[in-house]
Each structure stands twice: as structure tokens, then as C-alpha cells.
Motif scaffolding. Structure first.
Motif, mmCIF file in Angstrom:
data_model
loop_
_atom_site.group_PDB
_atom_site.id
_atom_site.type_symbol
_atom_site.label_atom_id
_atom_site.label_comp_id
_atom_site.label_asym_id
_atom_site.label_seq_id
_atom_site.Cartn_x
_atom_site.Cartn_y
_atom_site.Cartn_z
ATOM 1 N N SER A 118 0.831 -1.197 0.000
ATOM 2 C CA SER A 118 0.000 0.000 0.000
ATOM 3 C C SER A 118 0.872 1.255 0.000
ATOM 4 N N TRP A 119 2.076 1.129 0.530
ATOM 5 C CA TRP A 119 3.008 2.237 0.430
ATOM 6 C C TRP A 119 4.435 1.687 0.466
ATOM 7 N N VAL A 120 5.328 2.406 -0.157
ATOM 8 C CA VAL A 120 6.714 1.977 -0.169
ATOM 9 C C VAL A 120 7.620 3.197 -0.287
ATOM 10 N N ILE A 121 8.684 3.167 0.469
ATOM 11 C CA ILE A 121 9.716 4.200 0.414
ATOM 12 C C ILE A 121 11.012 3.518 0.000
ATOM 13 N N CYS A 122 11.681 4.061 -0.993
ATOM 14 C CA CYS A 122 12.908 3.416 -1.457
ATOM 15 C C CYS A 122 13.947 4.467 -1.818
ATOM 16 N N LYS A 123 15.163 4.015 -1.940
ATOM 17 C CA LYS A 123 16.246 4.908 -2.327
ATOM 18 C C LYS A 123 16.301 5.028 -3.843
ATOM 19 N N SER A 162 -18.019 -5.488 -18.223
ATOM 20 C CA SER A 162 -18.863 -4.295 -18.176
ATOM 21 C C SER A 162 -18.315 -3.155 -17.326
ATOM 22 N N GLU A 163 -17.313 -3.399 -16.526
ATOM 23 C CA GLU A 163 -16.889 -2.376 -15.586
ATOM 24 C C GLU A 163 -15.450 -2.605 -15.149
ATOM 25 N N GLN A 164 -14.835 -1.504 -14.700
ATOM 26 C CA GLN A 164 -13.503 -1.587 -14.119
ATOM 27 C C GLN A 164 -13.611 -1.457 -12.611
ATOM 28 N N PHE A 165 -12.804 -2.207 -11.914
ATOM 29 C CA PHE A 165 -12.755 -2.147 -10.464
ATOM 30 C C PHE A 165 -11.338 -1.805 -10.045
ATOM 31 N N PHE A 166 -11.242 -0.870 -9.115
ATOM 32 C CA PHE A 166 -9.949 -0.305 -8.781
ATOM 33 C C PHE A 166 -9.375 -0.879 -7.501
ATOM 34 N N GLY A 167 -8.061 -0.978 -7.504
ATOM 35 C CA GLY A 167 -7.352 -1.313 -6.291
ATOM 36 C C GLY A 167 -7.245 -0.111 -5.374
ATOM 37 N N PRO A 168 -6.754 -0.294 -4.161
ATOM 38 C CA PRO A 168 -6.654 0.803 -3.198
ATOM 39 C C PRO A 168 -5.475 1.724 -3.440
ATOM 40 N N GLY A 169 -4.599 1.363 -4.351
ATOM 41 C CA GLY A 169 -3.481 2.228 -4.685
ATOM 42 C C GLY A 169 -2.224 1.925 -3.886
ATOM 43 N N THR A 170 -1.095 2.356 -4.437
ATOM 44 C CA THR A 170 0.216 2.217 -3.795
ATOM 45 C C THR A 170 0.906 3.566 -3.825
ATOM 46 N N ARG A 171 1.294 4.050 -2.665
ATOM 47 C CA ARG A 171 2.016 5.324 -2.583
ATOM 48 C C ARG A 171 3.507 5.038 -2.645
ATOM 49 N N LEU A 172 4.149 5.502 -3.692
ATOM 50 C CA LEU A 172 5.598 5.305 -3.853
ATOM 51 C C LEU A 172 6.322 6.615 -3.581
ATOM 52 N N THR A 173 7.269 6.548 -2.674
ATOM 53 C CA THR A 173 8.125 7.699 -2.392
ATOM 54 C C THR A 173 9.564 7.281 -2.640
ATOM 55 N N VAL A 174 10.235 7.982 -3.525
ATOM 56 C CA VAL A 174 11.631 7.691 -3.854
ATOM 57 C C VAL A 174 12.494 8.800 -3.279
ATOM 58 N N LEU A 175 13.416 8.414 -2.412
ATOM 59 C CA LEU A 175 14.243 9.414 -1.742
ATOM 60 C C LEU A 175 15.474 9.777 -2.571
#
Lengths: 113, 113
Positions: free
Chosen positions: A9-14, A100-113
């Protein structure tokens, strides 16, 4: 029904590392999955369309060698951001399509330092 | 090229008010139109889906209308509540159910208690 999950759901990487994001349709089979990204205060923008068993179709301006997409099964697609840089920091959302329809995931927050 | 515009960009109302969110699109040859809700840092929740042959859809306190020929859709929220506070996104699908969604930038709604 029609649940789509994303991991992580979230990731921080170099800077310079690669990050893999998974998108799964939990209770249905999706022949087509889509990957979107959303920068702050911007609309969601399609990155690529992924069909099971074939190569993904990328939108103009999206580098296919940087954003690797694998759609190995009808319930799983992965997006790998290779050699990530700070400008790749964004919110990545996948969707899985039924007839007939698209269903969405909850998303992934990517932060690159 | 299809463009989706949402007005206003932000809206603040007192609890209990009825309100209307607007969405316009430049190419009327859409397959369907969908309204989503997005909470901060979260994925998308589908609210209403209107097929191109339909004029409106209702779900609880929500009513969405579609005027395909004029390229407009509205989302009506009755008796707003603080829990309705979120960003509301309008998106259209071109070229069939497997097509990608084209999003507007959204309307950020704040309902004050």
C-alpha cells in the motif's frame, strides 16, 4: 464481489532501486488490467493497458523499459518501477476489468528518496 | 482527444445542503461514464455507472445524470453529511467496456458539521 487488491500500500525506497507493485483481482478473472498514476492535484492518468498473456500497451510518454508490466495470469498483474528516481514518486493505482466495468485497487504510494 | 473537466475544483458546504457537481467532456462518443469517490491517499470507490444509452442512475442520496449529446454529467448529492467529504472524480470510457477511463481532475468536497 469484484475486489481488487494492491500490494504494498506504500513503499519508500532509495533512488536507483527497483520496486514491484502487485495487483490482484480476488474474486473474478480479469482479462484486462490497467495501471494509472496520480501526481498531487492531478487527475489519474493511464500508464498502460495489460492483457493476460501478452505485452502491455503503453501510453505515449510512458517508458516501457522503466515501467515493466507482467500480466502472468487472469488474476495478477505486476508493475515494476526500475531504477526509481524521485520524479517517479506518485500514487499508482491498478484496475481490473470485467466485461462491463472496471474495479480499482486501493493504490500504492511510492516515495523515492 | 477526449478531455474531461470538472467544476468546481473545490466546494465547501454546510451539513444538510443539497449540492451538484459538474462534469463535461469534449467527445460525446463515450461508452459509459462513471463517478468515483476518492478519500485522501486512498484508492477509488465507484459510486455510479451510467451507460451511454442511459439518462440517469440513482443510489441512495446520489443521483447522476448524463446528457451525452451536450457532453455533460452532473452528480447530485442530497442532504450532505460530513462523511461525504472527499474528492469526487468523473471518468468516461471510450470505445467499449475494455477501454481505459479518462478522468477529470476531480471536485474536492468538504461538508462542514
Amino acid at each position: 464481489g469484484a475486489v481488487v487488491s494492491q500490494h504494498p500500500s506504500w513503499v519508500i525506497c532509495k533512488s536507483g532501486t527497483s520496486v514491484k507493485i502487485e495487483c490482484r483481482s480476488l474474486d473474478f478473472q480479469a482479462t484486462t488490467m490497467f495501471w494509472y498514476r496520480q501526481f498531487p492535484k492531478q487527475s489519474l492518468m493511464l500508464m498502460a493497458t495489460s492483457n493476460e498473456g501478452s505485452k502491455a500497451t503503453y501510453e505515449q510518454g510512458v517508458e516501457k523499459d522503466k515501467f515493466l508490466i507482467n500480466h502472468a495470469s487472469l488474476t495478477l498483474s505486476t508493475l515494476t518501477v526500475t531504477s526509481a528516481h524521485p520524479e517517479d514518486s506518485s500514487f499508482y493505482i491498478c484496475s481490473a476489468s470485467t466485461s462491463s466495468e472496471q474495479f480499482f485497487g486501493p493504490g500504492t504510494r511510492l516515495t523515492v528518496l | 482527444k477526449q478531455e474531461v473537466t470538472q467544476i468546481p475544483a473545490a466546494l465547501s458546504v454546510p451539513e444538510g445542503e443539497n449540492l451538484v457537481l459538474n462534469c463535461s467532456f469534449t467527445d460525446s462518443a463515450i461508452y459509459n461514464l462513471q463517478w468515483f469517490r476518492q478519500d485522501p491517499g486512498k484508492g477509488l470507490t465507484s459510486l455510479l455507472l451510467i451507460q451511454s444509452s442511459q439518462r440517469e442512475q440513482t443510489s441512495g442520496r446520489l443521483n447522476a445524470s448524463l446528457d451525452k449529446s451536450s457532453g455533460r454529467s452532473t452528480l447530485y448529492i442530497a442532504a450532505s453529511q460530513p462523511g461525504d467529504s472527499a474528492t469526487y472524480l468523473c471518468a468516461v470510457v471510450m470505445g467499449g467496456s475494455q477501454g481505459n477511463l479518462i478522468f477529470g481532475k476531480g471536485t474536492k468536497l468538504s461538508v462542514k458539521p
